[in-house]
Design a protein around this motif. Structure first.
Motif, PDB file in Angstrom:
ATOM      1  N   LYS A  44       0.830  -1.200   0.000  1.00 46.38           N
ATOM      2  CA  LYS A  44       0.000   0.000   0.000  1.00 46.38           C
ATOM      3  C   LYS A  44       0.868   1.256   0.000  1.00 46.38           C
ATOM      4  O   LYS A  44       0.589   2.227  -0.710  1.00 46.38           O
ATOM      5  N   CYS A  45       1.933   1.240   0.793  1.00 42.72           N
ATOM      6  CA  CYS A  45       2.851   2.374   0.867  1.00 42.72           C
ATOM      7  C   CYS A  45       3.513   2.646  -0.481  1.00 42.72           C
ATOM      8  O   CYS A  45       3.578   3.784  -0.943  1.00 42.72           O
ATOM      9  N   ILE A  46       3.975   1.571  -1.137  1.00 41.01           N
ATOM     10  CA  ILE A  46       4.669   1.711  -2.420  1.00 41.01           C
ATOM     11  C   ILE A  46       3.746   2.277  -3.488  1.00 41.01           C
ATOM     12  O   ILE A  46       4.076   3.239  -4.184  1.00 41.01           O
ATOM     13  N   TYR A  47       2.568   1.690  -3.607  1.00 38.63           N
ATOM     14  CA  TYR A  47       1.644   2.128  -4.650  1.00 38.63           C
ATOM     15  C   TYR A  47       1.061   3.514  -4.355  1.00 38.63           C
ATOM     16  O   TYR A  47       0.653   4.223  -5.263  1.00 38.63           O
ATOM     17  N   HIS A  48       1.049   3.886  -3.104  1.00 41.60           N
ATOM     18  CA  HIS A  48       0.542   5.214  -2.742  1.00 41.60           C
ATOM     19  C   HIS A  48       1.554   6.305  -3.098  1.00 41.60           C
ATOM     20  O   HIS A  48       1.167   7.394  -3.516  1.00 41.60           O
ATOM     21  N   ASN A  49       2.846   6.019  -2.932  1.00 44.79           N
ATOM     22  CA  ASN A  49       3.863   7.061  -3.025  1.00 44.79           C
ATOM     23  C   ASN A  49       4.676   7.098  -4.321  1.00 44.79           C
ATOM     24  O   ASN A  49       5.105   8.180  -4.737  1.00 44.79           O
ATOM     25  N   VAL A  50       4.925   5.950  -4.951  1.00 46.31           N
ATOM     26  CA  VAL A  50       5.865   5.945  -6.077  1.00 46.31           C
ATOM     27  C   VAL A  50       5.232   6.324  -7.414  1.00 46.31           C
ATOM     28  O   VAL A  50       5.683   7.275  -8.056  1.00 46.31           O
ATOM     29  N   GLU A  89      12.447   7.390  -9.922  1.00 41.57           N
ATOM     30  CA  GLU A  89      11.132   7.756  -9.399  1.00 41.57           C
ATOM     31  C   GLU A  89      10.955   7.273  -7.958  1.00 41.57           C
ATOM     32  O   GLU A  89      10.349   7.944  -7.117  1.00 41.57           O
ATOM     33  N   TRP A  90      11.498   6.096  -7.658  1.00 43.46           N
ATOM     34  CA  TRP A  90      11.406   5.536  -6.312  1.00 43.46           C
ATOM     35  C   TRP A  90      12.172   6.421  -5.333  1.00 43.46           C
ATOM     36  O   TRP A  90      11.701   6.711  -4.227  1.00 43.46           O
ATOM     37  N   LEU A  91      13.369   6.830  -5.752  1.00 41.35           N
ATOM     38  CA  LEU A  91      14.171   7.723  -4.912  1.00 41.35           C
ATOM     39  C   LEU A  91      13.457   9.054  -4.704  1.00 41.35           C
ATOM     40  O   LEU A  91      13.415   9.593  -3.591  1.00 41.35           O
ATOM     41  N   GLN A  92      12.872   9.579  -5.775  1.00 42.44           N
ATOM     42  CA  GLN A  92      12.124  10.836  -5.668  1.00 42.44           C
ATOM     43  C   GLN A  92      10.950  10.697  -4.710  1.00 42.44           C
ATOM     44  O   GLN A  92      10.645  11.615  -3.943  1.00 42.44           O
ATOM     45  N   ALA A  93      10.296   9.530  -4.731  1.00 47.02           N
ATOM     46  CA  ALA A  93       9.186   9.299  -3.812  1.00 47.02           C
ATOM     47  C   ALA A  93       9.659   9.367  -2.366  1.00 47.02           C
ATOM     48  O   ALA A  93       8.978   9.924  -1.493  1.00 47.02           O
ATOM     49  N   PHE A  94      10.837   8.816  -2.116  1.00 44.78           N
ATOM     50  CA  PHE A  94      11.415   8.894  -0.774  1.00 44.78           C
ATOM     51  C   PHE A  94      11.640  10.345  -0.357  1.00 44.78           C
ATOM     52  O   PHE A  94      11.311  10.756   0.764  1.00 44.78           O
ATOM     53  N   PHE A  95      12.206  11.144  -1.304  1.00 45.77           N
ATOM     54  CA  PHE A  95      12.428  12.560  -1.003  1.00 45.77           C
ATOM     55  C   PHE A  95      11.113  13.277  -0.704  1.00 45.77           C
ATOM     56  O   PHE A  95      11.026  14.106   0.198  1.00 45.77           O
ATOM     57  N   LEU A  96      10.088  12.966  -1.499  1.00 41.86           N
ATOM     58  CA  LEU A  96       8.799  13.634  -1.324  1.00 41.86           C
ATOM     59  C   LEU A  96       8.164  13.273   0.017  1.00 41.86           C
ATOM     60  O   LEU A  96       7.580  14.128   0.684  1.00 41.86           O
ATOM     61  N   VAL A  97       8.278  12.012   0.403  1.00 40.19           N
ATOM     62  CA  VAL A  97       7.734  11.592   1.687  1.00 40.19           C
ATOM     63  C   VAL A  97       8.452  12.334   2.815  1.00 40.19           C
ATOM     64  O   VAL A  97       7.815  12.858   3.740  1.00 40.19           O
ATOM     65  N   ALA A  98       9.795  12.407   2.742  1.00 42.45           N
ATOM     66  CA  ALA A  98      10.559  13.125   3.760  1.00 42.45           C
ATOM     67  C   ALA A  98      10.203  14.606   3.766  1.00 42.45           C
ATOM     68  O   ALA A  98      10.042  15.224   4.822  1.00 42.45           O
ATOM     69  N   SER A 105       3.004  18.786   5.314  1.00 37.90           N
ATOM     70  CA  SER A 105       2.093  18.975   4.190  1.00 37.90           C
ATOM     71  C   SER A 105       0.834  18.127   4.363  1.00 37.90           C
ATOM     72  O   SER A 105       0.829  17.138   5.100  1.00 37.90           O
ATOM     73  N   ILE A 106      -0.186  18.513   3.643  1.00 37.13           N
ATOM     74  CA  ILE A 106      -1.485  17.847   3.781  1.00 37.13           C
ATOM     75  C   ILE A 106      -1.725  16.846   2.664  1.00 37.13           C
ATOM     76  O   ILE A 106      -2.153  15.720   2.912  1.00 37.13           O
ATOM     77  N   THR A 107      -1.489  17.265   1.428  1.00 37.58           N
ATOM     78  CA  THR A 107      -1.712  16.367   0.294  1.00 37.58           C
ATOM     79  C   THR A 107      -0.499  16.320  -0.609  1.00 37.58           C
ATOM     80  O   THR A 107       0.350  17.208  -0.606  1.00 37.58           O
ATOM     81  N   ARG A 108      -0.432  15.277  -1.391  1.00 40.15           N
ATOM     82  CA  ARG A 108       0.603  15.107  -2.420  1.00 40.15           C
ATOM     83  C   ARG A 108      -0.064  14.424  -3.600  1.00 40.15           C
ATOM     84  O   ARG A 108      -0.663  13.379  -3.447  1.00 40.15           O
ATOM     85  N   ARG A 109       0.008  15.065  -4.762  1.00 39.08           N
ATOM     86  CA  ARG A 109      -0.602  14.518  -5.983  1.00 39.08           C
ATOM     87  C   ARG A 109      -2.087  14.230  -5.809  1.00 39.08           C
ATOM     88  O   ARG A 109      -2.615  13.238  -6.306  1.00 39.08           O
ATOM     89  N   GLY A 110      -2.743  15.097  -5.049  1.00 39.52           N
ATOM     90  CA  GLY A 110      -4.179  14.958  -4.883  1.00 39.52           C
ATOM     91  C   GLY A 110      -4.611  13.945  -3.843  1.00 39.52           C
ATOM     92  O   GLY A 110      -5.805  13.745  -3.630  1.00 39.52           O
ATOM     93  N   ASN A 111      -3.637  13.291  -3.189  1.00 37.22           N
ATOM     94  CA  ASN A 111      -3.956  12.304  -2.157  1.00 37.22           C
ATOM     95  C   ASN A 111      -3.360  12.732  -0.824  1.00 37.22           C
ATOM     96  O   ASN A 111      -2.397  13.509  -0.793  1.00 37.22           O
ATOM     97  N   PRO A 112      -3.883  12.206   0.274  1.00 38.58           N
ATOM     98  CA  PRO A 112      -3.273  12.519   1.574  1.00 38.58           C
ATOM     99  C   PRO A 112      -1.815  12.062   1.605  1.00 38.58           C
ATOM    100  O   PRO A 112      -1.465  11.014   1.047  1.00 38.58           O
ATOM    101  N   CYS A 113      -0.950  12.844   2.254  1.00 37.57           N
ATOM    102  CA  CYS A 113       0.476  12.491   2.330  1.00 37.57           C
ATOM    103  C   CYS A 113       0.700  11.201   3.133  1.00 37.57           C
ATOM    104  O   CYS A 113      -0.053  10.856   4.008  1.00 37.57           O
ATOM    105  N   TRP A 114       1.767  10.506   2.835  1.00 41.00           N
ATOM    106  CA  TRP A 114       2.176   9.324   3.609  1.00 41.00           C
ATOM    107  C   TRP A 114       3.598   9.503   4.104  1.00 41.00           C
ATOM    108  O   TRP A 114       4.122  10.556   4.192  1.00 41.00           O
ATOM    109  N   TYR A 115       4.219   8.558   4.562  1.00 36.28           N
ATOM    110  CA  TYR A 115       5.658   8.680   4.912  1.00 36.28           C
ATOM    111  C   TYR A 115       6.404   7.618   4.094  1.00 36.28           C
ATOM    112  O   TYR A 115       7.041   7.051   4.223  1.00 36.28           O
TER     113      TYR A 115
END
Length: 273
Positions: A44-50, A89-98, A105-115
């Motif tokens: 779920k984490c991977i598909y949500h963020n990457v 893209e995977w590395l960028q997802a890590f940066f975005l989560v951090a 932040s509240i949302t990312r790409r229209g979805n609630p943020c994750w870590y």
């Protein structure tokens, strides 16, 4: 096939590789006897963020390979380029989560943020890739450090801001709810405002910047509007594009084709998401 159709096809073929890589990672997790709940959480984490963004970074890996090889790319090379693109893209997802954690932040790409991968190990450039990812990680975290130390939320002091430190993330346009004003960020916008604000406007900036109250934020945005900050940025963006295009035109193509840089710049110029 039109140019837009070709781009859509390339993007679809790139996207089709992701489930394979995600499943390989999850298979590795399963082989370590992790409980199914953990595996499902990671999935779920991977598909949500990457996946889900514009994927300019990943697609540029493929574009660069095709440019360097004049379009004569084997299926194996193309697959590796897609895999490497997803690594980026995977590395960028890590940066975005951090980044989202640090910015609250509240949302990312229209979805609630994750870590939160093993190709290329047998290739001669494996270590070069590893070192490059580490270097980019270091540079990115330096940027995050600068972002945070210049913007302590409990100590608002606009005198510590400068254009040398300032960053312009037009957050509401590029995919997450903007909180630069509330978070006391040393952004391009506030630095531009500080350069041209009248004494009265500067007083309002000092009194309202870095405050969570929507009324304070509205005061800052109104000053930005009065100072025409958005138009200043558009001019800055155009000037930067012209400057970078000139630099690219001067490149010696003995080692690297100019189109590699032009291709990527076209992806981010006047970006709206």
């Amino acid at each position: 096939m039109t140019s837009s159709e070709e781009k859509a096809k390339a993007k679809k073929e790139f996207e089709d590789v992701f489930p394979t890589l995600a499943e390989e990672f999850l298979t590795t997790i399963r082989s370590r006897s992790f409980p199914n709940e953990c595996v499902e959480w990671l999935k779920k984490c991977i598909y949500h963020n990457v996946p889900g963004g514009k994927m300019n970074r990943g697609l540029s890996v493929i574009d660069t390979l095709e440019i360097l090889k004049d379009g004569k790319v084997s299926s194996e090379e193309l697959f590796k380029a897609r895999v490497l693109g997803w690594c980026v893209e995977w590395l960028q997802a890590f940066f975005l989560v951090a980044d989202d954690i640090m910015d609250a932040s509240i949302t990312r790409r229209g979805n609630p943020c994750w870590y939160k991968m093993k190709y290329f190990r047998q290739d001669p450039y494996y270590v070069d890739l590893l070192e490059l990812f580490h270097e980019i990680t270091l540079e990115t975290e330096f940027g995050q450090l600068l972002d945070l130390v210049t913007a302590p939320e409990d100590d608002v002091d606009l005198n510590r801001f400068s254009m040398e430190k300032g960053i312009f993330p037009n957050s509401e346009v590029i995919g997450k709810i903007g909180t630069d004003i509330e978070d006391n960020k040393c952004s391009w916008c506030i630095n531009q405002a500080l350069l041209v604000a009248t004494p009265e406007q500067r007083k309002l900036l000092d009194e309202n910047y870095g405050k969570k109250n929507p009324e304070n934020v509205s005061v800052i945005k109104e000053i930005y509007k009065q100072l025409d900050i958005e138009e200043k940025y558009k001019n800055y963006e155009n000037e930067s594009f012209i400057y970078l295009s000139e630099l690219i035109s001067q490149l010696d193509e003995t080692f690297l084709k100019k189109e590699v840089f032009n291709s990527f710049m076209k992806k981010i110029y006047k970006r709206t998401k």
